[in-house]
Write a protein that holds these residues in place. Structure first.
Motif: not given
Length: 367
Positions: A60-66, A93-99, A116-130
């Protein structure tokens, strides 16, 4: 082979996929890690709460919990030495443990709204995962097409893998039961027409707009109707807000808050006559299919990507705006027998599209 599915265990998709894969091959070792609580379920659904108990300190700690959630997911993967990790619902968030993730076969599974509900900014960040993923799955061709058009890449690793709907089997099992008895077992009014409004407690269900519209129905019609609001998962704050709005209304209603499984989940569909599904966005609605399979008249938004339903000949009714709900409900209620008669085609089509019997092989091929 050892497989880990990371998903919300309260949503049937990950849970049923785990069960169906194990039924297909009893030699595999397949676990489900609940994304919210970090409870680990093994082949026999025994719960391991080792990491969920540790995570409680930070949950229940904001930001740190993830950050800590990702840390413990990493520990689970390392401890059990999985061959395949299948992430349901893509998150940056999965970028944090991608290795750690890419040390085994990595499969990303989209439900629809997570794209569909993800912003373009986040979509671009997630490209590394894909780029690092071995396979990416979608519940329908349209969502896959939208994904491929956005990234202009990943076609060679993208697949349509539909989730089967186990509830279809439970609907068939209970289809011949008295509707009056089913309504009574749920606490519904057995003498009224049942209209189900949405299927979870998220704001995307647009409950407020639904309530605004149905409150305007003629009193003579409202006396015949009981409205059901399934809110067993989703947004707890929104659920409380909707409950407060309903308290001040003139509606006969029930809010469902306890999660229902198997027969009881089928009862919700069999007891209902009309289902309203006007999500802001959607992909390939499993719940809507279950209501259709149980011979509900379904009202949905014309803006939702259900082209496959149209192509296959499924019978349902579209509105262009929530303001049309009053007129559409009035017409259906006053001509219920006629509308119900038109639904006979839906059962065979939906079973062919969405029974696990017909869906599991595409998952086996990707795994």
């Amino acid at each position: 082979m050892k497989i880990l599915i990371i998903a919300n265990s309260k949503i049937v998709f990950g849970r049923e996929l785990k069960e169906e894969l194990f039924q297909k091959d009893k030699n595999i070792d397949i676990s489900l890690l609940d994304f919210a609580s970090l409870t680990l379920f093994d082949n026999t659904n025994q719960e391991n709460q080792t990491y969920s108990k540790e995570f409680l300190k930070y949950k229940n700690i904001p930001k740190i919990s993830m950050f800590f959630r990702m840390l413990y997911i990493k520990k689970v993967i390392q401890e059990y030495n999985f061959d395949i990790v299948n992430i349901h619902v893509s998150r940056w968030f999965y970028l944090l443990i991608l290795p750690t993730l890419i040390k085994q076969k990595l499969i990303i599974t989209f439900y629809g709204s997570d794209f569909y509900r993800t912003s373009n900014l986040i979509k671009d960040i997630q490209k590394v995962i894909y780029k690092k993923a071995d396979a990416i799955t979608f519940t329908n061709p349209l969502t896959m097409k939208s994904f491929l058009n956005y990234y202009n890449n990943f076609k060679d690793k993208s697949y349509v893998c539909r989730f089967g709907l186990k509830t279809l089997d439970y609907i068939d099992k209970n289809r011949d039961k008295s509707k009056t008895e089913i309504k009574q077992s749920l606490g519904y009014n057995s003498k009224k027409i049942i209209i189900t409004c949405g299927y979870n407690s998220t704001k995307a269900q647009q409950h407020t707009k639904i309530i605004e519209s149905i409150k305007k129905l003629d009193d003579s019609l409202l006396k015949k109707i009981q409205f059901i609001f399934p809110m067993t998962y989703g947004d707890n704050l929104n659920r409380e807000n909707i409950k407060n709005i309903l308290k001040s209304s003139n509606l006969d209603y029930i809010v469902l808050e306890d999660f229902l499984y198997k027969d009881e989940n089928a009862y919700i569909k069999l007891a209902s006559d009309i289902m309203i599904n006007i999500l802001e966005t959607d992909s390939f609605s499993g719940t809507m299919q279950e209501f259709l399979y149980a011979n509900n008249v379904v009202i949905t938004g014309s803006w939702l990507p259900y082209e496959l339903f149209d192509k296959e000949g499924i019978k349902y009714y579209k509105i262009d705006d929530t303001k049309e709900l009053k007129k559409t409900i009035t017409k259906i209620v006053n001509n219920m027998k006629e509308y119900k008669r038109d639904l006979l085609v839906n059962q065979d089509i939906i079973y062919r599209l969405s029974s696990w019997k017909n869906c599991i092989e595409s998952w086996v091929n990707v795994y």
